[in-house]
Design a protein around this motif. Sequence first.
Motif, short mmCIF file in Angstrom:
data_model
loop_
_atom_site.label_atom_id
_atom_site.label_comp_id
_atom_site.label_asym_id
_atom_site.label_seq_id
_atom_site.Cartn_x
_atom_site.Cartn_y
_atom_site.Cartn_z
N LEU A 124 0.84 -1.20 0.00
CA LEU A 124 0.00 0.00 0.00
C LEU A 124 0.88 1.25 0.00
CD1 LEU A 124 -2.89 1.21 0.30
CD2 LEU A 124 -2.61 0.97 2.77
N SER A 125 0.54 2.19 -0.85
CA SER A 125 1.30 3.43 -0.94
C SER A 125 1.03 4.32 0.27
CB SER A 125 0.89 4.14 -2.23
OG SER A 125 1.38 5.45 -2.23
N ASN A 183 -9.16 7.20 3.61
CA ASN A 183 -10.26 6.25 3.46
C ASN A 183 -9.76 4.90 2.93
OD1 ASN A 183 -12.91 5.50 3.63
ND2 ASN A 183 -13.55 6.53 1.75
N THR A 184 -8.97 4.95 1.85
CA THR A 184 -8.40 3.75 1.24
C THR A 184 -7.47 3.05 2.23
OG1 THR A 184 -8.52 4.76 -0.95
CG2 THR A 184 -7.00 2.91 -0.69
N MET A 185 -6.65 3.83 2.90
CA MET A 185 -5.70 3.27 3.86
C MET A 185 -6.43 2.51 4.97
SD MET A 185 -2.38 5.22 5.34
CE MET A 185 -1.68 5.54 3.75
N VAL A 192 -1.95 2.76 -6.20
CA VAL A 192 -2.00 2.98 -4.75
C VAL A 192 -1.85 1.66 -4.00
CG1 VAL A 192 -3.49 3.75 -2.85
CG2 VAL A 192 -3.37 5.07 -4.95
N VAL A 193 -2.42 0.59 -4.56
CA VAL A 193 -2.35 -0.70 -3.88
C VAL A 193 -2.12 -1.84 -4.87
CG1 VAL A 193 -4.85 -1.04 -3.93
CG2 VAL A 193 -3.50 -2.17 -2.17
N VAL A 194 -1.31 -2.80 -4.42
CA VAL A 194 -0.98 -3.98 -5.22
C VAL A 194 -1.04 -5.19 -4.29
CG1 VAL A 194 0.94 -5.14 -6.38
CG2 VAL A 194 0.48 -2.77 -6.88
N ALA A 195 -1.59 -6.30 -4.78
CA ALA A 195 -1.61 -7.53 -3.99
C ALA A 195 -0.80 -8.60 -4.70
CB ALA A 195 -3.04 -8.02 -3.79
#
Length: 102
Positions: free
Chosen positions: A40-41, A47-49, A82-85
């Motif tokens: 996570l960036s 909210n995303t965090m 912003v996010v990678v899995a």
Amino acid sequence: MNQPKWVSLLGLANRARKVISGEELTVKEIQRGRAKLVLLSKDASSNTMKKLTDKCEYYQVPLKMIENRSVLGQAIGKDSRVVVAILDEGFSRKLTTLLDEI
């Protein structure tokens, strides 16, 4: 330009199709139990965090913070992300090791 080893490894995982990006897809993979590691960036919205840290905590998925979204996107050959899995156990273990060294 000499990039960190974790960036190269993330690119390799992406080429192996073991990476997904985007908030909604990541949340789905966490819930399905397929996400082994979430990156996570640090410049993600609050909210995303909160959403992703809560999901990772609940489903016991390791979460690592990355400096900024452009590094994350560049590593997988896309625009800023912003996010990678990571969907592979091997890649996730090695990435965790490399990120802990930073």
